[in-house]
Enzyme design. Sequence first.
Site, short mmCIF file in Angstrom:
data_model
loop_
_atom_site.label_atom_id
_atom_site.label_comp_id
_atom_site.label_asym_id
_atom_site.label_seq_id
_atom_site.Cartn_x
_atom_site.Cartn_y
_atom_site.Cartn_z
N LYS A 13 6.50 5.79 -9.64
CA LYS A 13 7.46 6.13 -9.47
C LYS A 13 8.52 6.88 -7.83
O LYS A 13 7.54 6.51 -6.33
CB LYS A 13 7.64 7.09 -10.18
CG LYS A 13 6.57 8.63 -9.64
CD LYS A 13 6.91 9.24 -8.24
CE LYS A 13 5.51 10.13 -7.82
NZ LYS A 13 5.74 10.86 -6.56
N ASP A 57 1.53 13.78 -13.09
CA ASP A 57 2.75 12.62 -13.37
C ASP A 57 3.12 11.41 -14.52
O ASP A 57 3.65 10.34 -14.48
CB ASP A 57 3.05 12.21 -11.75
CG ASP A 57 3.83 12.35 -10.79
OD1 ASP A 57 4.06 13.45 -10.43
OD2 ASP A 57 3.00 11.74 -9.73
P1 ATP Z 1 0.80 11.43 -7.20
O1 ATP Z 1 2.44 9.83 -5.96
O2 ATP Z 1 1.20 11.11 -8.00
O3 ATP Z 1 0.69 11.80 -5.89
P2 ATP Z 1 -0.45 8.71 -5.46
O4 ATP Z 1 0.72 7.77 -5.92
O5 ATP Z 1 -0.18 9.63 -3.59
O6 ATP Z 1 -0.87 10.26 -6.53
P3 ATP Z 1 -2.50 7.03 -6.16
O7 ATP Z 1 -2.57 5.76 -5.77
O8 ATP Z 1 -2.52 7.84 -7.96
O9 ATP Z 1 -1.84 8.30 -5.13
O10 ATP Z 1 -4.29 7.49 -5.22
C1 ATP Z 1 -4.73 9.54 -5.29
C2 ATP Z 1 -6.06 9.36 -5.54
O11 ATP Z 1 -6.44 8.72 -6.90
C3 ATP Z 1 -6.60 7.23 -4.70
O12 ATP Z 1 -7.11 7.38 -2.92
C4 ATP Z 1 -8.19 6.81 -5.78
O13 ATP Z 1 -9.24 7.77 -4.86
C5 ATP Z 1 -7.23 8.40 -7.39
N1 ATP Z 1 -7.46 7.31 -8.16
C6 ATP Z 1 -8.14 7.27 -9.27
N2 ATP Z 1 -8.01 6.11 -10.56
C7 ATP Z 1 -7.18 5.87 -9.59
C8 ATP Z 1 -6.26 4.81 -10.26
N3 ATP Z 1 -6.08 4.15 -10.63
N4 ATP Z 1 -5.70 3.56 -8.81
C9 ATP Z 1 -5.44 5.17 -7.74
N5 ATP Z 1 -6.08 5.31 -7.36
C10 ATP Z 1 -7.07 6.69 -8.16
#
Ligand code: ATP
Length: 304
Positions: free
Chosen positions: A16, A143
């Site tokens: 997203k 989210d």
């Molecule tokens: P958001 O945009 O929802 O704030 P994000 O995209 O910045 O999240 P994610 O890729 O969801 O960040 O990852 C955040 C942290 O969550 C990662 O550093 C990781 O340690 C942890 N994590 C747990 N499960 C997962 C997963 N299935 N995929 C990615 N990261 C995960």
Amino acid sequence: MLSVVPTPLTVRAPAKVNLHLGVGDVRPDGFHELVTVFQALSLHDDVTLTPSDALSLHVTGDGARDVPTDPTNLAARAVVALAERYDRDPNMRIDIAKGIPVAGGMAGGSADAAAALLGAATLWGLDIGRDELDEVAATLGSDVPFSLHGHTALGTGRGERLIPALARGEFHWTLALARDGLSTPAVYHELDRLREAGDPPRAGSPDALLAAVASGDPHRLAPLLVNDLQAAALSLQPGLRRTLRAGMEAGALAGIVSGSGPTCAFLCASADDAVDVGTELAGAGVCRTVRVASGPVPGATVVP
Ligand code: ATP
């Protein structure tokens, strides 16, 4: 007729971008009150579930090394939460193929949780509606409900209360992926710090932006993109200013930090422009890599 669920079962879930991210004050429960407009993009993770005698996780693709393979992984937490609620056996092998940047502000973990929820509910033949799935989704992360629904939606509360938004046509995006991730809680803390030190401007109402999305006109949408977390993300990774500038110089209509960053999302006038902007950004050395994507796309979907 009995319908047979194929195993292994693969569910695809989208990344997203927040077209509008207004961050309010901190609530008593520690979360910030949000008003946000999400759009799901054609960048996705695939989550494959295979019934097994133990719960295990295997992650491949972009940034796989940074994704936990223990029970803290959001996909595993989703399967366990659903199993507990509906008294099922959570043992399964979960394979995640990452296409969404990790810790990139594009809800990669939430996408995996949504995919795992839909996949497990399908595998177990649970007779539950979207409302019940949404309830479990909201316990896993703000989210996750949007990752289930996709398309374009207005999110309030922590972002988990959704109202679908009308969107006409297709919007074209170029995404500049950063070398290092940003932790979402760290970005919110930085915003709190900036707000204590001064009074950075806050996003207003998303009404004009929602009308622009409904019009399908990217030129109308471009000047309305806004993200209250951007100042905090730039404060933690000042190099992102160069990335945003480079995207505009390359011909994007607008550039914005995606969610908590550090991915920068550039809205472009056409699919061809998005490729051109991506090529220039890749050559400018201002990011790790680039992707082009379009939106809106559906939320988590079982792959036939
Ligand atoms: P958001 O945009 O929802 O704030 P994000 O995209 O910045 O999240 P994610 O890729 O969801 O960040 O990852 C955040 C942290 O969550 C990662 O550093 C990781 O340690 C942890 N994590 C747990 N499960 C997962 C997963 N299935 N995929 C990615 N990261 C995960």
